[in-house]
Design a protein around this motif. Structure first.
Motif, PDB file in Angstrom:
ATOM      1  N   THR A  65     -19.082   3.605  -8.736  1.00 38.99           N
ATOM      2  CA  THR A  65     -20.366   4.154  -9.175  1.00 38.99           C
ATOM      3  C   THR A  65     -20.176   5.618  -9.574  1.00 38.99           C
ATOM      4  O   THR A  65     -19.199   6.262  -9.192  1.00 38.99           O
ATOM      5  CB  THR A  65     -21.446   4.100  -8.069  1.00 38.99           C
ATOM      6  OG1 THR A  65     -21.015   4.874  -6.952  1.00 38.99           O
ATOM      7  CG2 THR A  65     -21.750   2.681  -7.640  1.00 38.99           C
ATOM      8  N   ILE A  67     -22.884   9.219 -10.931  1.00 37.07           N
ATOM      9  CA  ILE A  67     -24.261   9.726 -10.994  1.00 37.07           C
ATOM     10  C   ILE A  67     -24.696   9.817 -12.456  1.00 37.07           C
ATOM     11  O   ILE A  67     -24.063  10.480 -13.268  1.00 37.07           O
ATOM     12  CB  ILE A  67     -24.389  11.107 -10.323  1.00 37.07           C
ATOM     13  CG1 ILE A  67     -23.994  11.020  -8.854  1.00 37.07           C
ATOM     14  CG2 ILE A  67     -25.797  11.668 -10.484  1.00 37.07           C
ATOM     15  CD1 ILE A  67     -24.883  10.114  -8.020  1.00 37.07           C
ATOM     16  N   ASP A  68     -25.781   9.125 -12.789  1.00 34.62           N
ATOM     17  CA  ASP A  68     -26.405   9.233 -14.106  1.00 34.62           C
ATOM     18  C   ASP A  68     -27.098  10.594 -14.142  1.00 34.62           C
ATOM     19  O   ASP A  68     -28.030  10.847 -13.371  1.00 34.62           O
ATOM     20  CB  ASP A  68     -27.412   8.099 -14.293  1.00 34.62           C
ATOM     21  CG  ASP A  68     -28.132   8.143 -15.636  1.00 34.62           C
ATOM     22  OD1 ASP A  68     -28.450   9.253 -16.119  1.00 34.62           O
ATOM     23  OD2 ASP A  68     -28.392   7.066 -16.183  1.00 34.62           O
ATOM     24  N   GLN A  69     -26.628  11.476 -15.015  1.00 32.65           N
ATOM     25  CA  GLN A  69     -27.156  12.842 -15.057  1.00 32.65           C
ATOM     26  C   GLN A  69     -28.609  12.905 -15.508  1.00 32.65           C
ATOM     27  O   GLN A  69     -29.335  13.823 -15.124  1.00 32.65           O
ATOM     28  CB  GLN A  69     -26.286  13.712 -15.971  1.00 32.65           C
ATOM     29  CG  GLN A  69     -24.876  13.900 -15.445  1.00 32.65           C
ATOM     30  CD  GLN A  69     -24.852  14.594 -14.096  1.00 32.65           C
ATOM     31  OE1 GLN A  69     -25.514  15.605 -13.887  1.00 32.65           O
ATOM     32  NE2 GLN A  69     -24.091  14.043 -13.165  1.00 32.65           N
ATOM     33  N   MET A  70     -29.053  11.950 -16.310  1.00 31.62           N
ATOM     34  CA  MET A  70     -30.445  11.943 -16.765  1.00 31.62           C
ATOM     35  C   MET A  70     -31.398  11.486 -15.655  1.00 31.62           C
ATOM     36  O   MET A  70     -32.459  12.061 -15.476  1.00 31.62           O
ATOM     37  CB  MET A  70     -30.600  11.030 -17.985  1.00 31.62           C
ATOM     38  CG  MET A  70     -29.762  11.453 -19.179  1.00 31.62           C
ATOM     39  SD  MET A  70     -30.331  12.981 -19.921  1.00 31.62           S
ATOM     40  CE  MET A  70     -31.783  12.420 -20.745  1.00 31.62           C
ATOM     41  N   LYS A  71     -31.004  10.438 -14.954  1.00 31.43           N
ATOM     42  CA  LYS A  71     -31.888   9.859 -13.934  1.00 31.43           C
ATOM     43  C   LYS A  71     -31.592  10.355 -12.527  1.00 31.43           C
ATOM     44  O   LYS A  71     -32.349  10.080 -11.606  1.00 31.43           O
ATOM     45  CB  LYS A  71     -31.777   8.338 -13.959  1.00 31.43           C
ATOM     46  CG  LYS A  71     -32.232   7.735 -15.271  1.00 31.43           C
ATOM     47  CD  LYS A  71     -32.079   6.241 -15.248  1.00 31.43           C
ATOM     48  CE  LYS A  71     -32.502   5.642 -16.580  1.00 31.43           C
ATOM     49  NZ  LYS A  71     -32.304   4.199 -16.625  1.00 31.43           N
ATOM     50  N   GLN A  72     -30.470  11.054 -12.369  1.00 27.01           N
ATOM     51  CA  GLN A  72     -30.049  11.557 -11.064  1.00 27.01           C
ATOM     52  C   GLN A  72     -29.980  10.449 -10.008  1.00 27.01           C
ATOM     53  O   GLN A  72     -30.477  10.591  -8.898  1.00 27.01           O
ATOM     54  CB  GLN A  72     -30.972  12.702 -10.598  1.00 27.01           C
ATOM     55  CG  GLN A  72     -30.840  13.944 -11.442  1.00 27.01           C
ATOM     56  CD  GLN A  72     -29.445  14.550 -11.384  1.00 27.01           C
ATOM     57  OE1 GLN A  72     -28.912  14.773 -10.317  1.00 27.01           O
ATOM     58  NE2 GLN A  72     -28.860  14.782 -12.542  1.00 27.01           N
ATOM     59  N   GLN A  73     -29.362   9.336 -10.416  1.00 26.93           N
ATOM     60  CA  GLN A  73     -29.178   8.241  -9.471  1.00 26.93           C
ATOM     61  C   GLN A  73     -27.827   7.580  -9.715  1.00 26.93           C
ATOM     62  O   GLN A  73     -27.244   7.706 -10.788  1.00 26.93           O
ATOM     63  CB  GLN A  73     -30.304   7.219  -9.573  1.00 26.93           C
ATOM     64  CG  GLN A  73     -30.473   6.612 -10.939  1.00 26.93           C
ATOM     65  CD  GLN A  73     -31.657   5.667 -10.992  1.00 26.93           C
ATOM     66  OE1 GLN A  73     -31.468   4.471 -10.996  1.00 26.93           O
ATOM     67  NE2 GLN A  73     -32.859   6.205 -11.061  1.00 26.93           N
ATOM     68  N   VAL A  75     -25.178   4.826 -10.556  1.00 29.68           N
ATOM     69  CA  VAL A  75     -25.116   3.665 -11.453  1.00 29.68           C
ATOM     70  C   VAL A  75     -23.704   3.096 -11.390  1.00 29.68           C
ATOM     71  O   VAL A  75     -22.751   3.802 -11.092  1.00 29.68           O
ATOM     72  CB  VAL A  75     -25.472   4.031 -12.909  1.00 29.68           C
ATOM     73  CG1 VAL A  75     -26.920   4.457 -13.027  1.00 29.68           C
ATOM     74  CG2 VAL A  75     -24.558   5.120 -13.446  1.00 29.68           C
ATOM     75  N   LEU A  77     -20.198   1.935 -12.649  1.00 30.40           N
ATOM     76  CA  LEU A  77     -19.293   2.301 -13.732  1.00 30.40           C
ATOM     77  C   LEU A  77     -18.825   1.044 -14.436  1.00 30.40           C
ATOM     78  O   LEU A  77     -18.707  -0.017 -13.817  1.00 30.40           O
ATOM     79  CB  LEU A  77     -18.073   3.040 -13.172  1.00 30.40           C
ATOM     80  CG  LEU A  77     -18.336   4.389 -12.538  1.00 30.40           C
ATOM     81  CD1 LEU A  77     -17.048   4.933 -11.941  1.00 30.40           C
ATOM     82  CD2 LEU A  77     -18.897   5.370 -13.556  1.00 30.40           C
ATOM     83  N   SER A  89     -24.102  -0.549 -24.967  1.00 31.97           N
ATOM     84  CA  SER A  89     -23.756   0.746 -25.554  1.00 31.97           C
ATOM     85  C   SER A  89     -24.742   1.207 -26.589  1.00 31.97           C
ATOM     86  O   SER A  89     -25.527   0.569 -27.114  1.00 31.97           O
ATOM     87  CB  SER A  89     -22.376   0.743 -26.153  1.00 31.97           C
ATOM     88  OG  SER A  89     -21.833  -0.478 -26.416  1.00 31.97           O
TER      89      SER A  89
END
Length: 89
Positions: A65, A67-73, A75, A77, A89
């Protein structure tokens, strides 16, 4: 070299399955790596193997996993069309 290199590299069209860099521009063959590491109960099955450039393989390491920088959660890989049936994509 990994005994599954030929099959995995053919399926990946000789591109890194993470950054999509073409293998031909590197001086070394890409590496066959486990999407879900054996240490995290991954398998040696071909669906769990990916072709990776050295940089991506070292960066990913044994992570599954990020960290999704936009959602801060967290995810997963490497969600890929061959693993999910959907192109994200």
């Amino acid at each position: 070299m990994n005994p599954r290199y030929a099959a995995v590299s053919h399926r990946a069209i000789h591109r890194c399955e993470y950054c999509h860099a073409p293998e031909g521009i590197f001086n070394l063959p890409f590496e066959v790596e486990h999407v879900i590491p054996l240490s995290r109960d991954g398998t040696d099955g071909e669906t769990n193997l990916a072709l990776a450039c050295r940089s991506c393989n070292l960066h990913k390491s044994d992570q599954v996993t990020g960290i999704d920088q936009m959602k801060q959660q967290a995810v997963r890989l490497f969600i890929h069309v061959r693993m999910t049936g959907k192109n994200i994509s």
